[in-house]
Scaffold this motif. Structure first.
Motif, PDB file in Angstrom:
ATOM      1  N   ASP A   1      49.106  -2.844  63.634  1.00  7.44           N
ATOM      2  CA  ASP A   1      47.792  -3.670  64.382  1.00  7.44           C
ATOM      3  C   ASP A   1      46.983  -2.676  65.067  1.00  7.44           C
ATOM      4  O   ASP A   1      47.173  -1.443  64.931  1.00  7.44           O
ATOM      5  CB  ASP A   1      48.652  -4.778  65.140  1.00  7.44           C
ATOM      6  N   ASP A   2      46.256  -3.186  65.753  1.00  7.93           N
ATOM      7  CA  ASP A   2      45.201  -2.466  66.770  1.00  7.93           C
ATOM      8  C   ASP A   2      45.777  -1.441  67.602  1.00  7.93           C
ATOM      9  O   ASP A   2      45.157  -0.768  68.068  1.00  7.93           O
ATOM     10  CB  ASP A   2      44.278  -3.215  67.429  1.00  7.93           C
ATOM     11  N   ASN A   3      47.234  -1.643  67.966  1.00  6.20           N
ATOM     12  CA  ASN A   3      47.662  -0.767  69.026  1.00  6.20           C
ATOM     13  C   ASN A   3      49.345  -0.317  68.571  1.00  6.20           C
ATOM     14  O   ASN A   3      49.835   0.396  69.356  1.00  6.20           O
ATOM     15  CB  ASN A   3      47.704  -1.395  70.378  1.00  6.20           C
ATOM     16  N   HIS A   4      49.570  -0.577  67.367  1.00  8.38           N
ATOM     17  CA  HIS A   4      51.068  -0.541  67.062  1.00  8.38           C
ATOM     18  C   HIS A   4      50.929   0.738  66.046  1.00  8.38           C
ATOM     19  O   HIS A   4      50.188   0.447  64.952  1.00  8.38           O
ATOM     20  CB  HIS A   4      51.815  -1.466  66.749  1.00  8.38           C
ATOM     21  N   LEU A   5      52.160   1.618  65.631  1.00 10.67           N
ATOM     22  CA  LEU A   5      52.165   2.606  64.586  1.00 10.67           C
ATOM     23  C   LEU A   5      53.567   2.757  64.356  1.00 10.67           C
ATOM     24  O   LEU A   5      54.384   3.194  65.000  1.00 10.67           O
ATOM     25  CB  LEU A   5      51.298   3.905  65.009  1.00 10.67           C
ATOM     26  N   LEU A   6      54.098   2.446  63.037  1.00 18.05           N
ATOM     27  CA  LEU A   6      55.261   2.818  62.511  1.00 18.05           C
ATOM     28  C   LEU A   6      55.247   4.139  61.847  1.00 18.05           C
ATOM     29  O   LEU A   6      54.584   4.441  61.261  1.00 18.05           O
ATOM     30  CB  LEU A   6      55.716   1.882  61.593  1.00 18.05           C
ATOM     31  N   HIS A   7      56.186   5.148  62.209  1.00 19.00           N
ATOM     32  CA  HIS A   7      56.128   6.543  61.843  1.00 19.00           C
ATOM     33  C   HIS A   7      57.536   7.097  61.627  1.00 19.00           C
ATOM     34  O   HIS A   7      58.359   6.599  62.587  1.00 19.00           O
ATOM     35  CB  HIS A   7      55.183   7.408  62.450  1.00 19.00           C
ATOM     36  N   SER A   8      57.594   8.122  60.729  1.00 17.35           N
ATOM     37  CA  SER A   8      58.805   8.600  60.509  1.00 17.35           C
ATOM     38  C   SER A   8      58.911   9.705  61.760  1.00 17.35           C
ATOM     39  O   SER A   8      58.000  10.160  62.602  1.00 17.35           O
ATOM     40  CB  SER A   8      58.839   9.300  59.051  1.00 17.35           C
ATOM     41  N   VAL A   9      60.288  10.256  61.928  1.00 17.02           N
ATOM     42  CA  VAL A   9      60.780  11.178  62.811  1.00 17.02           C
ATOM     43  C   VAL A   9      61.409  12.454  62.107  1.00 17.02           C
ATOM     44  O   VAL A   9      62.189  12.083  61.406  1.00 17.02           O
ATOM     45  CB  VAL A   9      61.445  10.339  63.973  1.00 17.02           C
ATOM     46  N   ALA A  10      61.119  13.795  62.758  1.00 18.58           N
ATOM     47  CA  ALA A  10      61.587  14.545  61.787  1.00 18.58           C
ATOM     48  C   ALA A  10      63.149  14.949  62.292  1.00 18.58           C
ATOM     49  O   ALA A  10      63.530  14.400  63.639  1.00 18.58           O
ATOM     50  CB  ALA A  10      60.908  15.975  62.319  1.00 18.58           C
ATOM     51  N   LEU A  11      63.861  15.407  61.507  1.00 18.59           N
ATOM     52  CA  LEU A  11      65.194  16.007  61.937  1.00 18.59           C
ATOM     53  C   LEU A  11      65.132  16.890  63.062  1.00 18.59           C
ATOM     54  O   LEU A  11      64.359  17.941  63.082  1.00 18.59           O
ATOM     55  CB  LEU A  11      66.045  16.451  60.794  1.00 18.59           C
ATOM     56  N   LYS A  12      66.070  16.980  63.901  1.00 15.84           N
ATOM     57  CA  LYS A  12      66.236  17.769  65.210  1.00 15.84           C
ATOM     58  C   LYS A  12      66.252  19.308  64.520  1.00 15.84           C
ATOM     59  O   LYS A  12      65.523  20.116  65.240  1.00 15.84           O
ATOM     60  CB  LYS A  12      67.333  17.496  66.309  1.00 15.84           C
ATOM     61  N   ASP A  13      66.992  19.361  63.463  1.00 16.80           N
ATOM     62  CA  ASP A  13      67.327  20.783  62.952  1.00 16.80           C
ATOM     63  C   ASP A  13      65.903  21.269  62.627  1.00 16.80           C
ATOM     64  O   ASP A  13      65.555  22.546  62.514  1.00 16.80           O
ATOM     65  CB  ASP A  13      68.345  20.779  62.148  1.00 16.80           C
ATOM     66  N   ARG A  14      65.164  20.313  61.891  1.00 16.78           N
ATOM     67  CA  ARG A  14      63.966  20.548  61.424  1.00 16.78           C
ATOM     68  C   ARG A  14      62.886  21.226  62.478  1.00 16.78           C
ATOM     69  O   ARG A  14      62.193  22.102  62.588  1.00 16.78           O
ATOM     70  CB  ARG A  14      63.111  19.344  60.576  1.00 16.78           C
ATOM     71  N   VAL A  15      62.975  20.300  63.670  1.00 18.40           N
ATOM     72  CA  VAL A  15      62.167  20.584  64.749  1.00 18.40           C
ATOM     73  C   VAL A  15      62.752  22.051  65.418  1.00 18.40           C
ATOM     74  O   VAL A  15      61.721  22.900  65.856  1.00 18.40           O
ATOM     75  CB  VAL A  15      62.342  19.532  66.157  1.00 18.40           C
ATOM     76  N   ASP A  16      63.525  22.355  65.557  1.00 17.90           N
ATOM     77  CA  ASP A  16      64.179  23.609  65.798  1.00 17.90           C
ATOM     78  C   ASP A  16      64.211  24.752  64.877  1.00 17.90           C
ATOM     79  O   ASP A  16      64.804  25.888  65.218  1.00 17.90           O
ATOM     80  CB  ASP A  16      65.793  23.514  66.219  1.00 17.90           C
ATOM     81  N   ARG A  17      63.446  24.452  63.686  1.00 17.52           N
ATOM     82  CA  ARG A  17      63.383  25.547  62.597  1.00 17.52           C
ATOM     83  C   ARG A  17      64.663  26.353  62.286  1.00 17.52           C
ATOM     84  O   ARG A  17      64.641  27.473  61.920  1.00 17.52           O
ATOM     85  CB  ARG A  17      62.427  26.714  63.345  1.00 17.52           C
ATOM     86  N   VAL A  18      65.658  25.518  62.130  1.00 15.05           N
ATOM     87  CA  VAL A  18      66.977  25.636  61.388  1.00 15.05           C
ATOM     88  C   VAL A  18      66.647  25.911  59.784  1.00 15.05           C
ATOM     89  O   VAL A  18      66.484  25.085  59.260  1.00 15.05           O
ATOM     90  CB  VAL A  18      68.116  24.807  61.558  1.00 15.05           C
ATOM     91  N   PRO A  19      66.793  27.184  59.459  1.00 12.89           N
ATOM     92  CA  PRO A  19      66.618  27.562  57.872  1.00 12.89           C
ATOM     93  C   PRO A  19      67.429  26.338  57.082  1.00 12.89           C
ATOM     94  O   PRO A  19      68.564  26.163  57.296  1.00 12.89           O
ATOM     95  CB  PRO A  19      66.987  28.811  57.711  1.00 12.89           C
ATOM     96  N   GLY A  20      66.691  26.224  56.036  1.00 14.22           N
ATOM     97  CA  GLY A  20      67.244  25.102  54.956  1.00 14.22           C
ATOM     98  C   GLY A  20      67.222  23.672  55.292  1.00 14.22           C
ATOM     99  O   GLY A  20      67.977  22.955  54.547  1.00 14.22           O
ATOM    100  N   THR A  21      66.529  23.430  56.479  1.00 18.59           N
ATOM    101  CA  THR A  21      66.871  21.920  56.830  1.00 18.59           C
ATOM    102  C   THR A  21      65.833  21.124  56.138  1.00 18.59           C
ATOM    103  O   THR A  21      64.730  21.587  55.651  1.00 18.59           O
ATOM    104  CB  THR A  21      66.269  21.888  58.364  1.00 18.59           C
ATOM    105  N   SER A  22      66.180  19.908  55.577  1.00 22.41           N
ATOM    106  CA  SER A  22      65.693  18.946  54.707  1.00 22.41           C
ATOM    107  C   SER A  22      64.334  18.841  55.276  1.00 22.41           C
ATOM    108  O   SER A  22      64.097  18.567  56.793  1.00 22.41           O
ATOM    109  CB  SER A  22      66.343  17.883  54.441  1.00 22.41           C
ATOM    110  N   SER A  23      63.248  18.564  54.614  1.00 27.19           N
ATOM    111  CA  SER A  23      62.020  18.222  55.291  1.00 27.19           C
ATOM    112  C   SER A  23      61.878  16.649  55.087  1.00 27.19           C
ATOM    113  O   SER A  23      60.924  16.296  55.992  1.00 27.19           O
ATOM    114  CB  SER A  23      60.661  18.854  54.247  1.00 27.19           C
TER     115      SER A  23
END
Length: 490
Positions: A198-220
């Motif tokens: 709505d005017d102020n709400h957003l549903l969104h995905s969240v990255a895997l922690k290993d993805r944030v930490d740049r662990v090689p081979g982590t799923s996108s």
């Protein structure tokens, strides 16, 4: 043959003169216009199919986008007005040259009480909705008169380019202020989605922690989802992995129908997650629709959706990564599980190249297979019934040889290798007939979509089974937006 309630609505038959009616007055309607990109330039080619005439398809005009990198593709958003164009950017630049443009198609439908007029002016780029430096924009979702653009970012650059979400307010397009009403950086880069609630709400995905930490081979793919307000407060979190109602692993594919949001999760999760929003109370609930327990569907999951607000059913691609058996599954958002009767098995080794609902009524599901054959289905009680099929592209053997888009009572297939365009009329589809008109393009086609229409001015056809003098077209006021999920994941 079973005749469904909406089966009389379809495309104006190309060989029948245009005769427009409503129940009480003369009115005007449109089938929109066809927009095709050229892989050798930044041109968009526009074809006028507004009157339903598909023979002798000729180009009406072109418009130029900002420069794009060699060999890169421009992607369109779902059918509807305005037209959204996305360029993913070049890998060597960390995709940071990616951009999004909103196209004013020039369409207008002026109502004068007892009648209305359809008019078109030249298309143009909307100046207050320009998004630059959007690394790999792939998914976009329309809901509540808003469009959420999801820029995946880049994992391979150093430092990585984080995911970014932009929300456009369609009611502000072309106004004096910016139509970009919210932007949010998500930590890590991942292939996910954002859905405006709505005017102020957003549903969104969240990255895997290993993805944030740049662990090689982590799923996108994302770890889960959450709902936030524009100030960043978390309103609903899907993080309890002990309960399939409250998490979604390996997401790919979403659908949104008003205040109901559907997320396709992997086989580890075991099903689909439905998130529902109560606008009166402001609260959220979530629940699972489970996959079939049958061992023959072991490791299968849904990877993308096709849906239409006029259809009671959402359809998903249902297969296993690396497998050779391909299915489509139909379900209602109110379902608790997907059963055997909901599954359509496609011919052996035939993954669907594209599957979309016809844009106008949502009555028919159009499925193009790698052999160039178009199959048309109706869905009732969660089961598929084929009403027609026809070879569109002779000697076709792979999905890579063609691109497809559904229109208002029409569909279009283009083949880059031969520069051919196949315009498809669906007027007599309930009688098992599909009309095809072939033409040659002076450029190499890539992506296509239909835009330049509104749903209250979209043409429908009252098909005359007696083949009387001509068929009457009336303006429908029950259309809703078709949003097509991204590419099949597997």
């Amino acid at each position: 043959m079973r005749i469904s309630p909406l089966a009389v609505q379809a495309l104006l038959y190309a060989l029948v003169p245009l005769k427009i009616h409503s129940q009480t007055h003369e009115d005007e309607c449109t089938h929109g216009k066809l927009y095709v990109t050229d892989n050798q330039s930044a041109l968009i080619h526009v074809f006028d199919v507004s009157e339903g005439k598909l023979q002798d398809l000729t180009e009406e005009t072109t418009m130029m986008l900002p420069s794009v990198g060699a060999g890169q593709l421009v992607y369109y958003g779902p059918p509807g007005d305005p037209l959204i164009v996305q360029y993913r950017g070049q890998e060597g630049l960390g995709y940071q040259d990616g951009f999004v443009r909103v196209i004013n198609t020039g369409f207008s439908h002026d109502s004068h009480g007892d009648h209305g007029h359809v008019e078109y002016t030249d298309p143009s780029i909307v100046s207050n909705a320009i998004i630059d430096e959007c690394a790999r924009p792939i998914h976009q979702v329309r809901n509540d008169d808003k469009i959420a653009i999801f820029c995946d970012g880049s994992f391979s650059t150093d430092p990585q380019v984080n995911t970014t979400v932009h929300v456009l307010d369609e009611t502000m397009l072309g106004s004096s202020g910016s139509a970009i009403v919210h932007s949010r950086v998500l930590q890590g880069t991942h292939h996910g989605v954002a859905i405006p609630v709505d005017d102020n709400h957003l549903l969104h995905s969240v990255a895997l922690k290993d993805r944030v930490d740049r662990v090689p081979g982590t799923s996108s793919l994302p770890s889960t989802f959450q709902v936030v307000d524009y100030d960043g407060n978390i309103l609903h979190e899907l993080s309890d992995t002990s309960n399939p109602d409250t998490h979604c692993s390996g997401f790919h594919g979403s659908a949104s129908v008003e205040n109901t949001f559907v997320l396709a999760c992997d086989d580890v999760h075991g099903g689909i997650v439905v998130v529902e929003y109560d606008p009166q109370g402001g609260g959220y609930t979530s629940r699972a629709i489970t996959y079939p327990p049958d061992e023959k569907y072991d490791s299968f999951r849904i990877g993308s959706f096709a849906y239409h607000k006029n259809s009671h059913y959402i359809v998903g691609s249902y297969t296993v990564s690396g497998g050779t058996e391909f299915h489509l599954a139909a379900f209602s958002p109110s379902s608790t599980s997907i059963g055997e009767s909901n599954i359509l098995t496609l011919p052996s080794d035939s993954r669907q190249c594209a599957y979309q609902f016809e844009v106008g009524t949502g009555e028919h599901l159009l499925v193009l297979l790698p052999n160039g054959v178009l199959h048309v289905f109706e869905i009732a009680d969660g089961s598929f019934t084929q009403v027609a099929k026809k070879e569109i592209v002779p000697n076709m053997s792979a999905c890579s040889e063609a691109t497809f888009t559904a229109g208002i009572g029409q569909a279009f297939v283009a083949t880059p290798g031969t520069r051919s365009m196949y315009a498809i009329g669906l007027t007599h589809v309930e009688e098992g007939e599909i009309d095809v008109f072939e033409s040659t393009l002076p450029f190499t086609p890539t992506a296509m979509t239909v835009s330049g229409f509104s749903y209250d001015a979209a043409c429908t056809l009252e098909h005359d089974h007696a083949h009387a003098e001509s068929s009457g077209v009336k303006t429908s006021h029950v259309f809703a937006l078709l949003v097509i999920a991204g590419s099949v994941f597997f």
